[in-house]
Motif scaffolding. Structure first.
Motif, short mmCIF file in Angstrom:
data_model
loop_
_atom_site.label_atom_id
_atom_site.label_comp_id
_atom_site.label_asym_id
_atom_site.label_seq_id
_atom_site.Cartn_x
_atom_site.Cartn_y
_atom_site.Cartn_z
N GLU A 1 -8.48 -1.87 -9.24
CA GLU A 1 -7.81 -0.57 -9.22
C GLU A 1 -6.58 -0.59 -10.13
OE1 GLU A 1 -6.06 2.71 -6.07
OE2 GLU A 1 -7.22 1.01 -5.30
N GLY A 2 -5.81 -1.66 -10.06
CA GLY A 2 -4.66 -1.79 -10.95
C GLY A 2 -5.06 -1.83 -12.41
N LEU A 3 -6.13 -2.55 -12.70
CA LEU A 3 -6.61 -2.62 -14.08
C LEU A 3 -7.12 -1.26 -14.57
CD1 LEU A 3 -8.34 -6.10 -13.99
CD2 LEU A 3 -6.34 -5.45 -15.36
N GLY A 4 -7.57 -0.43 -13.64
CA GLY A 4 -7.95 0.93 -14.01
C GLY A 4 -6.74 1.74 -14.46
N ARG B 1 0.84 -1.21 0.00
CA ARG B 1 0.00 0.00 0.00
C ARG B 1 0.87 1.26 0.00
NH1 ARG B 1 -4.69 -2.63 3.61
NH2 ARG B 1 -5.99 -3.25 1.85
N GLN B 2 1.99 1.22 0.71
CA GLN B 2 2.91 2.35 0.70
C GLN B 2 3.53 2.54 -0.68
OE1 GLN B 2 5.78 1.76 3.84
NE2 GLN B 2 4.23 1.90 5.45
N ALA B 3 3.86 1.45 -1.33
CA ALA B 3 4.43 1.52 -2.69
C ALA B 3 3.43 2.13 -3.66
CB ALA B 3 4.86 0.13 -3.16
N ILE B 4 2.17 1.74 -3.53
CA ILE B 4 1.13 2.28 -4.41
C ILE B 4 0.92 3.77 -4.13
CG2 ILE B 4 -1.36 2.22 -4.87
CD1 ILE B 4 -1.09 -0.90 -4.49
N ALA B 5 0.94 4.15 -2.86
CA ALA B 5 0.79 5.57 -2.51
C ALA B 5 1.94 6.40 -3.09
CB ALA B 5 0.71 5.73 -1.00
N ALA B 6 3.13 5.84 -3.09
CA ALA B 6 4.30 6.54 -3.61
C ALA B 6 4.29 6.62 -5.13
CB ALA B 6 5.58 5.86 -3.14
N ASP B 7 3.75 5.57 -5.78
CA ASP B 7 3.73 5.52 -7.25
C ASP B 7 2.45 4.82 -7.70
OD1 ASP B 7 4.12 5.30 -9.96
OD2 ASP B 7 5.97 4.14 -9.82
N PRO B 8 1.36 5.57 -7.83
CA PRO B 8 0.08 4.95 -8.20
C PRO B 8 0.07 4.25 -9.56
CG PRO B 8 -0.26 7.17 -7.36
CD PRO B 8 1.22 6.97 -7.55
N GLY B 9 1.06 4.49 -10.38
CA GLY B 9 1.14 3.83 -11.68
C GLY B 9 1.88 2.51 -11.66
N TYR B 10 2.36 2.10 -10.51
CA TYR B 10 3.15 0.87 -10.37
C TYR B 10 2.20 -0.33 -10.28
CZ TYR B 10 6.84 -2.15 -8.38
OH TYR B 10 7.73 -3.16 -8.14
N VAL B 11 1.78 -0.83 -11.45
CA VAL B 11 0.73 -1.86 -11.48
C VAL B 11 1.17 -3.18 -10.87
CG1 VAL B 11 -0.59 -0.84 -13.37
CG2 VAL B 11 1.22 -2.48 -13.88
N LEU B 12 2.45 -3.49 -10.89
CA LEU B 12 2.91 -4.72 -10.26
C LEU B 12 2.57 -4.72 -8.76
CD1 LEU B 12 4.45 -7.41 -10.29
CD2 LEU B 12 6.56 -6.10 -9.99
N ALA B 13 2.63 -3.56 -8.14
CA ALA B 13 2.30 -3.46 -6.71
C ALA B 13 0.83 -3.78 -6.47
CB ALA B 13 2.64 -2.08 -6.18
N TYR B 14 -0.06 -3.36 -7.37
CA TYR B 14 -1.48 -3.70 -7.23
C TYR B 14 -1.67 -5.21 -7.32
CZ TYR B 14 -2.65 1.23 -7.98
OH TYR B 14 -2.76 2.58 -7.88
N ASN B 15 -0.97 -5.84 -8.25
CA ASN B 15 -1.09 -7.28 -8.41
C ASN B 15 -0.58 -8.00 -7.17
OD1 ASN B 15 -1.88 -9.49 -10.18
ND2 ASN B 15 0.28 -10.02 -10.12
N ASN B 16 0.60 -7.58 -6.69
CA ASN B 16 1.16 -8.22 -5.50
C ASN B 16 0.28 -7.97 -4.28
OD1 ASN B 16 3.25 -9.27 -6.98
ND2 ASN B 16 4.69 -7.67 -6.42
N LEU B 17 -0.34 -6.79 -4.20
CA LEU B 17 -1.27 -6.52 -3.10
C LEU B 17 -2.47 -7.47 -3.18
CD1 LEU B 17 -2.27 -4.88 -0.69
CD2 LEU B 17 -3.21 -3.21 -2.32
N GLY B 18 -2.99 -7.65 -4.38
CA GLY B 18 -4.10 -8.58 -4.55
C GLY B 18 -3.74 -9.99 -4.12
N ILE B 19 -2.55 -10.43 -4.47
CA ILE B 19 -2.09 -11.77 -4.09
C ILE B 19 -1.94 -11.86 -2.57
CG2 ILE B 19 -0.14 -13.36 -4.24
CD1 ILE B 19 0.20 -12.29 -7.18
N ALA B 20 -1.36 -10.84 -1.96
CA ALA B 20 -1.19 -10.84 -0.51
C ALA B 20 -2.55 -10.85 0.20
CB ALA B 20 -0.37 -9.63 -0.06
N LEU B 21 -3.49 -10.09 -0.33
CA LEU B 21 -4.82 -10.07 0.28
C LEU B 21 -5.53 -11.41 0.10
CD1 LEU B 21 -5.84 -6.45 -0.73
CD2 LEU B 21 -5.41 -7.29 1.59
N LEU B 22 -5.32 -12.07 -1.02
CA LEU B 22 -5.87 -13.42 -1.18
C LEU B 22 -5.29 -14.36 -0.14
CD1 LEU B 22 -5.89 -13.79 -5.06
CD2 LEU B 22 -7.89 -13.91 -3.56
N ALA B 23 -3.98 -14.26 0.10
CA ALA B 23 -3.33 -15.10 1.10
C ALA B 23 -3.88 -14.82 2.51
CB ALA B 23 -1.82 -14.89 1.07
N ALA B 24 -4.33 -13.58 2.72
CA ALA B 24 -4.90 -13.19 4.01
C ALA B 24 -6.41 -13.45 4.07
CB ALA B 24 -4.61 -11.72 4.29
#
Length: 85
Positions: free
Chosen positions: A44-47, A9-32
């Motif tokens: 959001e990443g697909l947007g 989430r910090q990475a996305i806040a720093a660079d909202p265009g970093y789509v890999l971070a959205y994907n990794n966040l989605g994967i981490a949230l799935l794991a949780a």
């Protein structure tokens, strides 16, 4: 998992265009087991980049875990069209 989610989430806040971070966040949230958060992260990443194939796969996984099979299949097909094989 909490640390990973927070860092992503910090990475996305720093660079909202970093789509890999959205994907990794989605994967981490799935794991949780946050399947709705994972869906939101993927969408959001697909947007930001609708042609980033891995996000469609993450979205498909989240939708499948929610029991939304038809939508999950459509997302997976989109991923495969963007990145066959």
């Amino acid at each position: 998992i909490g640390w990973a989610v927070s860092s992503l989430r910090q990475a996305i806040a720093a660079d909202p265009g970093y789509v890999l971070a959205y994907n990794n966040l989605g994967i981490a949230l799935l794991a949780a087991a946050d399947i709705w958060g994972a869906e939101a992260a993927a969408r959001e990443g697909l947007g930001r980049d609708p042609d980033y194939a891995p996000l469609h796969g993450t979205l498909a996984h989240a939708l499948h875990r929610q029991g939304r099979t038809d939508e999950a299949v459509a997302a997976m097909k989109k991923m495969l069209r963007l990145k066959p094989g």
